[in-house]
Enzyme design. Structure first.
Site, PDB file in Angstrom:
ATOM      1  CG  ASP A 162     -10.996 -17.176  10.906  1.00 30.83           C
ATOM      2  OD1 ASP A 162     -10.122 -17.931  11.373  1.00 30.83           O
ATOM      3  OD2 ASP A 162     -11.531 -16.265  11.568  1.00 30.83           O
TER       4      ASP A 162
ATOM      5  N   GLY B  79     -10.356  -9.003   8.598  1.00 27.57           N
ATOM      6  CA  GLY B  79     -11.370 -10.027   8.312  1.00 27.57           C
ATOM      7  C   GLY B  79     -12.773  -9.459   8.364  1.00 27.57           C
TER       8      GLY B  79
ATOM      9  CG  HIS C  27      -3.446 -17.658  19.607  1.00 30.90           C
ATOM     10  ND1 HIS C  27      -4.229 -18.241  20.568  1.00 30.90           N
ATOM     11  CD2 HIS C  27      -4.103 -16.540  19.217  1.00 30.90           C
ATOM     12  CE1 HIS C  27      -5.313 -17.497  20.766  1.00 30.90           C
ATOM     13  NE2 HIS C  27      -5.254 -16.455  19.961  1.00 30.90           N
TER      14      HIS C  27
ATOM     15  NE  ARG D 274      -4.786 -14.646  15.038  1.00 31.19           N
ATOM     16  CZ  ARG D 274      -5.510 -13.754  15.676  1.00 31.19           C
ATOM     17  NH1 ARG D 274      -6.159 -14.104  16.747  1.00 31.19           N
ATOM     18  NH2 ARG D 274      -5.577 -12.521  15.265  1.00 31.19           N
TER      19      ARG D 274
ATOM     20  NE  ARG E 282     -10.169 -10.699  18.331  1.00 25.93           N
ATOM     21  CZ  ARG E 282      -9.880 -11.150  17.117  1.00 25.93           C
ATOM     22  NH1 ARG E 282     -10.184 -10.445  16.049  1.00 25.93           N
ATOM     23  NH2 ARG E 282      -9.284 -12.319  16.956  1.00 25.93           N
TER      24      ARG E 282
ATOM     25  CB  VAL F 141      -0.918   0.027   1.259  1.00 28.08           C
ATOM     26  CG1 VAL F 141      -1.621   1.375   1.377  1.00 28.08           C
ATOM     27  CG2 VAL F 141      -1.937  -1.108   1.211  1.00 28.08           C
ATOM     28  CB  VAL F 142       3.628   2.302   2.303  1.00 28.37           C
ATOM     29  CG1 VAL F 142       4.637   3.448   2.368  1.00 28.37           C
ATOM     30  CG2 VAL F 142       2.807   2.239   3.593  1.00 28.37           C
ATOM     31  NE  ARG F 143       9.108   0.111   0.031  1.00 24.23           N
ATOM     32  CZ  ARG F 143      10.070  -0.738   0.340  1.00 24.23           C
ATOM     33  NH1 ARG F 143      10.272  -1.813  -0.386  1.00 24.23           N
ATOM     34  NH2 ARG F 143      10.857  -0.493   1.372  1.00 24.23           N
TER      35      ARG F 143
HETATM   36  O1  F6P Z   1     -10.283 -14.708  13.260  1.00 28.19           O
HETATM   37  C1  F6P Z   1      -9.003 -15.215  13.389  1.00 28.19           C
HETATM   38  C2  F6P Z   1      -8.874 -16.069  14.618  1.00 28.19           C
HETATM   39  O2  F6P Z   1      -7.556 -16.546  14.677  1.00 28.19           O
HETATM   40  C3  F6P Z   1      -9.877 -17.215  14.728  1.00 28.19           C
HETATM   41  O3  F6P Z   1      -9.507 -18.318  13.926  1.00 28.19           O
HETATM   42  C4  F6P Z   1      -9.845 -17.470  16.201  1.00 28.19           C
HETATM   43  O4  F6P Z   1     -11.051 -18.056  16.626  1.00 28.19           O
HETATM   44  C5  F6P Z   1      -9.681 -16.094  16.776  1.00 28.19           C
HETATM   45  O5  F6P Z   1      -9.099 -15.294  15.778  1.00 28.19           O
HETATM   46  C6  F6P Z   1      -8.828 -16.025  18.012  1.00 28.19           C
HETATM   47  O6  F6P Z   1      -8.942 -14.748  18.511  1.00 28.19           O
HETATM   48  P1  F6P Z   1      -8.178 -14.238  19.811  1.00 28.19           P
HETATM   49  O7  F6P Z   1      -6.717 -14.229  19.474  1.00 28.19           O
HETATM   50  O8  F6P Z   1      -8.724 -12.878  20.019  1.00 28.19           O
HETATM   51  O9  F6P Z   1      -8.493 -15.218  20.876  1.00 28.19           O
END
Ligand code: F6P
Length: 305
Positions: free
Chosen positions: A113, A87, A235, A238, A57, A8-10
């Site tokens: 997700d 998301g 996690h 993630r 969040r 986006v920035v570049r």
């Molecule tokens: O929406 C992404 C996600 O990783 C979901 O798969 C999972 O249920 C949620 O976020 C976990 O959220 P948190 O890290 O806030 O517990």
């Protein structure tokens, strides 16, 4: 998300635009905390998971008061176009914010997700699936050597996209997803029949939204008498270095978001369909339920014999 911010920035800088990045997503807009971003500010991040701007969040954005506070801050900063990377919740808030402020907003689909409509995939999904696969391959060694059943819970919120792809790739014997009803008694019968036919171990990939994995594990233990273990990947899915596919998607959608703004698009998401970036209405992306590919589910079952 880092690769998307960089794109986006570049792209924007190359088009002589001034870019600021809000800290912690919507939370940073609400707190009026931002920093100026030039091409150098996004150096050395394309390979890093997460986002250097951080994220949060921001439940306040679900209220009209939050949306009007955000509107005020954006106007105060003379923001003429906003790019939101995230998301479902982020896209929904983007719709509200556009309605209240009139500021053009482009969403970039980024969630492990993969639950946004109008796009085949989302930034982070492929990375999460590959992380899941790596873990499953390791768990398979214990399952085989100890002749055990493993229930492996993967993320995905209320959807089964991650579970389905991880399950297929890992050759799981059973895949449990929220979109397809299952009967735990039948699952046990399958495991028992498999063992009779010489399969001494099994892996069940279960989406977090498909029920209580502790209950599922206990029931299988009780009904089959097999040794059963539960692993929650949580996690782990993630983070980590993004895969080539996630990086490519981030670069393409990041650049496209700026082009969309310059083209005069007001409330769109940079979807990818059949390998091409397309504008998808933000409202559609965040409200319509993307169907799971039942063909893939059937394929997984037919291969797990
Ligand atoms: O929406 C992404 C996600 O990783 C979901 O798969 C999972 O249920 C949620 O976020 C976990 O959220 P948190 O890290 O806030 O517990």
């Amino acid at each position: 998300m880092n690769a998307a911010i960089r794109a986006v920035v570049r792209t924007a800088v190359a088009r002589s635009l001034r870019v600021i990045g809000f800290e912690r997503g919507y939370a940073g807009i609400l707190d009026n905390e931002s920093r100026f971003l030039d091409a150098r500010a996004v150096s050395g991040i394309v390979h890093l998971g997460g986002t250097f701007l951080k994220t949060a969040r921001a439940d306040e954005m679900k209220t009209p008061e939050g949306v009007s506070k955000a509107t005020k801050v954006l106007k105060q900063n003379r923001v003429e176009g906003l790019v939101v990377i995230g998301g479902n919740g982020s896209m929904r808030a983007a719709c509200q914010l556009h309605e209240a402020s009139g500021i053009p907003i482009i969403g970039i689909p980024a969630t492990i997700d993969n639950d946004l409509a109008g796009t085949d995939t989302t930034i982070g999904f492929d990375t999460a699936v590959n992380t899941g696969l790596e873990a499953l391959d390791k768990i398979r060694d214990t399952a085989t050597s100890h002749e055990r059943v493993f229930v492996v819970e993967v993320m995905g919120r209320s959807r089964g996209f991650v579970a389905l792809e991880v399950g297929i790739g890992a050759g799981a014997e059973v895949i449990l997803v929220p979109e397809i009803k299952y009967d735990i008694g039948e699952v046990c019968q399958t495991l028992v029949a498999n063992r009779r036919h010489g399969k001494r171990s099994a892996i069940i990939v279960m989406a977090e939204g498909a029920g209580d994995s502790t209950d599922v594990t206990r029931t299988i233990k009780e009904k089959t008498g097999f040794e059963v273990r539960l692993t929650r990947l949580g996690h782990v899915q993630r983070g980590g270095h993004p895969t080539a596919q996630s990086r490519l998607l981030a670069c393409e959608t990041g650049a496209a978001s700026v082009e969309f703004l310059l083209d005069g698009k007001k409330k769109h998401m940079t979807g990818i369909q059949g390998g091409r970036i397309v504008p998808v209405d933000l409202e559609y992306a965040s409200t319509v339920e993307k169907p799971i590919d039942e063909r893939l589910y059937k394929l997984a079952l037919s291969l797990a014999t």
